[in-house]
Design an enzyme around this catalytic site. Structure first.
Site, PDB file in Angstrom:
ATOM      1  N   THR A 178       0.836  -1.198   0.000  1.00 36.40           N
ATOM      2  CA  THR A 178       0.000   0.000   0.000  1.00 36.40           C
ATOM      3  C   THR A 178       0.870   1.247   0.000  1.00 36.40           C
ATOM      4  O   THR A 178       1.863   1.325   0.724  1.00 36.40           O
ATOM      5  CB  THR A 178      -0.929   0.007   1.224  1.00 36.40           C
ATOM      6  OG1 THR A 178      -1.786  -1.139   1.169  1.00 36.40           O
ATOM      7  CG2 THR A 178      -1.783   1.262   1.269  1.00 36.40           C
ATOM      8  N   GLU A 224      -2.522  -8.130   6.635  1.00 31.01           N
ATOM      9  CA  GLU A 224      -2.015  -8.033   8.003  1.00 31.01           C
ATOM     10  C   GLU A 224      -2.481  -9.215   8.855  1.00 31.01           C
ATOM     11  O   GLU A 224      -2.854  -9.073  10.011  1.00 31.01           O
ATOM     12  CB  GLU A 224      -2.406  -6.688   8.624  1.00 31.01           C
ATOM     13  CG  GLU A 224      -1.773  -5.531   7.860  1.00 31.01           C
ATOM     14  CD  GLU A 224      -1.996  -4.192   8.508  1.00 31.01           C
ATOM     15  OE1 GLU A 224      -2.175  -4.144   9.742  1.00 31.01           O
ATOM     16  OE2 GLU A 224      -1.984  -3.183   7.787  1.00 31.01           O
ATOM     17  N   GLY A 225      -2.445 -10.386   8.226  1.00 32.23           N
ATOM     18  CA  GLY A 225      -2.801 -11.622   8.911  1.00 32.23           C
ATOM     19  C   GLY A 225      -4.156 -12.127   8.481  1.00 32.23           C
ATOM     20  O   GLY A 225      -5.174 -11.492   8.744  1.00 32.23           O
TER      21      GLY A 225
END
Length: 395
Positions: free
Chosen positions: A174, A373-374
């Site tokens: 990002t 993020e997981g």
């Protein structure tokens, strides 16, 4: 025993959770909500459809708002509480997940890593312009072949005299192609280290990833490091081992715990309003039992998630939040937010797929939030290990 009558029931706050917020908390929420209403909502459907948003312009405005690195201290950062940061993420994601992602990556990943692990010189050079939104940052950990298993990364940093030379590729980054600085994680002979990489260095290139059906108002990029030469002081001195990168990710996941509920709230409110106005069989569909059951279940999960987010925020402010608890929050709140958005889609019927309404846009965005993020599976395994004491990541 308390006397008097309870306040009227508020459909927007059925549990009275605003009572948990201070006047300062409410002011932060109000300011962020107003900015999102004025600056994002009138344009977001077009940005999403076009797959482009004025990210650099928005970053400067968010800097003026104090939303970038807002939970950090010094260097022009707001030093806000964790709850205030969470409320900001919620209001931004109620407008669009891509806008919240811009803030999360800038403040909770790139700025946090420099603030937490960087040298005084690195902090002084980068954090003030990043807090103002003049310099955009990115966080480069994920690789084309290594997402949930970052320990297997192939990007390498090798010493050459007094310099470092970085070679490798990073994926799904990002802000990557609009960033002025990248926090890049690479393998060295001493283990994984973090590096502060100005993006104008020779050998650094960023290609924007197009043709995606999620987070279309967010810049996502592939980074290529082809022998990028950096001075010795480019390394983050206190970032030793993969735990440093995971520590930054934990800070960012906390914002997701709140942010996902912003998307859910926007879908719930849209569905509630629509159900009251849409008539079938001679009356509003809000008067039918099945619609009311859906709305009740949506409100239940939304506000249970908000209670969880508030609890985790207070623990973070008290210095008592554990990584497993962040996994608890992300797993529950993103999963339930996505279900709320999908249920809202059914209430809107065919209109649910139109960009005139925000519902399917939020659904599409949350499909990314569910995995970045997981992934849900990884957070299940984090909790499974915490509960049983046995690691199931590797069979």
């Amino acid at each position: 025993m308390p006397t008097g009558s309870p306040p009227p029931f508020d459909p927007a706050d059925p549990l009275g959770l605003d009572d948990l917020l201070s006047p300062e908390d409410l002011a932060v929420r109000r300011t962020t909500r107003q900015w999102a209403t004025d600056r994002v909502r009138p344009h977001i459907a077009r940005w999403y459809e076009d797959g482009r948003a004025p990210v650099t312009e928005l970053a400067r405005e968010l800097g003026e708002l104090g939303a970038l690195g807002m939970s950090l201290e010094g260097y022009g950062c707001a030093d806000a509480s964790a709850v205030q940061y969470g409320l900001t993420c919620l209001e931004l994601e109620a407008a669009d997940s891509g806008i919240r992602s811009l803030v999360s990556v800038q403040g909770s990943l790139a700025m946090y890593a420099i603030h937490r692990y960087g040298s005084p010189g690195q902090r002084e050079r980068w954090l003030p312009p990043m807090a103002r939104g003049e310099t955009i940052g990115c966080f480069a950990l994920t690789e084309p072949d290594h997402g949930s298993d970052p320990a297997a990364m192939r990007t390498r940093a090798e010493r050459d005299g007094g310099d470092w030379v970085l070679t490798g590729r990073k994926m799904w980054i990002t802000n990557g192609s609009v960033a002025g600085v990248a926090v890049v994680w690479a393998r060295t002979e001493d283990g994984v280290r973090g590096f502060v990489v100005p993006t104008d260095r020779p050998g650094f290139t960023a290609r924007e990833i197009r043709h995606k059906w999620s987070l279309r108002a967010s810049v996502t990029s592939e980074l290529v490091l082809d022998g990028v030469r950096l001075p010795a002081d480019a390394v983050l001195p206190d970032a030793r081992g993969l735990g440093a990168a995971l520590g930054a990710l934990g800070h960012a996941r906390f914002g997701i715990v709140w942010g996902a509920l912003g998307a859910a709230r926007d879908c719930f409110e849209t569905a509630l309003t629509y159900a009251g106005e849409r008539e079938q069989f001679g009356r509003p569909i809000a008067g039918f039992q099945l619609t009311q059951a859906k709305l009740a279940d949506m409100a239940l999960e939304l506000h249970k998630g908000l209670l969880l987010a508030h609890h985790l925020g207070r623990r973070l402010d008290a210095g008592r939040l554990r990584p497993e608890q962040v996994s608890f929050g992300k797993l529950n709140n993103v999963r339930e937010a996505l279900e709320i958005c999908r249920t809202a889609r059914t209430i809107l019927g065919a209109n649910g797929i139109s960009l005139e309404y925000p519902v399917l846009r939020h659904c599409g965005n949350l499909e990314s939030v569910l995995t970045y993020e997981g992934t849900s599976e990884m957070h299940q395994l984090v909790l499974g290990k915490a509960l049983t004491g046995l690691e199931a990541f590797r069979g």
